[in-house]
Design an enzyme around this catalytic site. Structure first.
Site, PDB file in Angstrom:
ATOM      1  N   GLU A 136      -3.373   4.402  -6.507  1.00  0.00           N
ATOM      2  CA  GLU A 136      -1.944   4.328  -6.787  1.00  0.00           C
ATOM      3  C   GLU A 136      -1.556   2.879  -7.056  1.00  0.00           C
ATOM      4  O   GLU A 136      -1.261   2.130  -6.125  1.00  0.00           O
ATOM      5  CB  GLU A 136      -1.141   4.843  -5.589  1.00  0.00           C
ATOM      6  CG  GLU A 136      -1.315   6.311  -5.302  1.00  0.00           C
ATOM      7  CD  GLU A 136      -0.287   6.805  -4.307  1.00  0.00           C
ATOM      8  OE1 GLU A 136       0.485   7.704  -4.652  1.00  0.00           O
ATOM      9  OE2 GLU A 136      -0.239   6.252  -3.195  1.00  0.00           O
ATOM     10  N   HIS A 141      -1.132   4.100   2.452  1.00  0.00           N
ATOM     11  CA  HIS A 141      -0.197   4.119   1.330  1.00  0.00           C
ATOM     12  C   HIS A 141       0.434   2.734   1.182  1.00  0.00           C
ATOM     13  O   HIS A 141       0.622   2.019   2.166  1.00  0.00           O
ATOM     14  CB  HIS A 141       0.883   5.170   1.577  1.00  0.00           C
ATOM     15  CG  HIS A 141       1.760   5.426   0.394  1.00  0.00           C
ATOM     16  ND1 HIS A 141       2.810   4.584   0.062  1.00  0.00           N
ATOM     17  CD2 HIS A 141       1.747   6.399  -0.545  1.00  0.00           C
ATOM     18  CE1 HIS A 141       3.402   5.039  -1.023  1.00  0.00           C
ATOM     19  NE2 HIS A 141       2.784   6.140  -1.416  1.00  0.00           N
TER      20      HIS A 141
END
Length: 264
Positions: A174, A102
């Site tokens: 993302e 992430h």
């Protein structure tokens, strides 16, 4: 870092009860949740109860109805890595999926392409599913190098995997400029090119390619309609159970609409 044990238990229990009462919420939709490490076991217990109440047993209750994931895990199986959690420990607590790479892990904790590669391999070796996050910062996007950047992240992390291993990978795009409280929602036009690239290289190889970045109840349906988007990876809009249930409804409606178009 959201949810105490009591809050996580209430959320997972409410989710299980909602799915029992309205099974159409997961009709054609694979739900997953990724709580803090401290809450993994209590959430697993609530999801296991879903399986038991349906009479399908622990494994089906956790793995099929709602997949439980860990936000991170180390590539070593054990050792002197204070503050870390291993993949076997995550699995022991009930996780069946591990989030890797992430942007916050990359920015604040030094996650690199090499460490994501090590983690992906360890997660697969232990029979869990890796959810690999890729995404570019705004300056890379503005320089016109987003496609090259995200493909390099993906190729580096997935290097050396065979077709069977790749088929177990979830890939989440993302863009850093679109996530978090300071992020702005990406437009369909801005997402078309990166998803075309990911679809071209990995669409037929990985289990699914997801989108995450300021996803909410207002834009979820439109985002699901982008070619190459197989699902959504949601943060703030799913922090409250009602929000997550609404997103599941949108996903199920999208699936029903897609099936209708296929029949036509």
């Amino acid at each position: 870092m959201t949810k105490t044990l009591a809050e996580a238990r209430d959320y997972a229990g409410g989710l299980a009860e909602a799915i029992l009462a309205r099974p159409e919420l997961t009709d054609g939709v694979q739900a997953f949740i990724i709580p803090p490490h401290t809450a993994l076991s209590v959430v697993a217990e609530e999801l296991r109860g879903l399986g038991e109440r349906r009479g399908v047993g622990e494994r089906r209750g956790v793995e099929t109805q709602v997949i439980l994931g860990a936000q991170n895990a180390h590539w070593e199986e054990s050792g002197a890595w204070t503050g870390e959690i291993s993949v076997p420990q995550a699995a022991d607590a009930g996780a069946r999926l591990v989030e890797i790479g992430h942007s916050e892990r990359r920015e604040h904790f030094g996650e690199t392409v090499e460490t994501t590669r090590l983690k992906v391999r360890t997660v697969l070796d232990h029979g869990l599913q890796p959810l690999l996050c890729v995404g570019e910062p705004l300056e890379v996007r503005e320089a016109g190098e987003a496609e090259e950047f995200i493909l390099a992240q993906a190729r580096g992390a997935l290097a050396g995997l065979d077709s069977a291993q790749l088929a177990r990978v979830l890939l989440a795009y993302e863009p850093i400029w679109a996530i978090g409280e300071q992020g702005r929602p990406a437009t369909v036009e801005e997402l078309a090119e990166p998803f075309a690239a990911l679809e071209r290289v990995y669409g037929a190889q990985v289990e699914a390619v997801l989108y995450g970045g300021s996803v909410n109840q207002d834009n979820a349906a439109e985002l699901l309609g982008i070619p190459g988007v197989d699902g959504l990876f949601v943060g703030r809009a799913a922090w409250e159970l009602d929000g997550y249930l609404e997103l599941l409804e949108i996903g199920a409606s999208h699936v029903r609409g897609a099936h209708g178009r296929l029949r036509e």
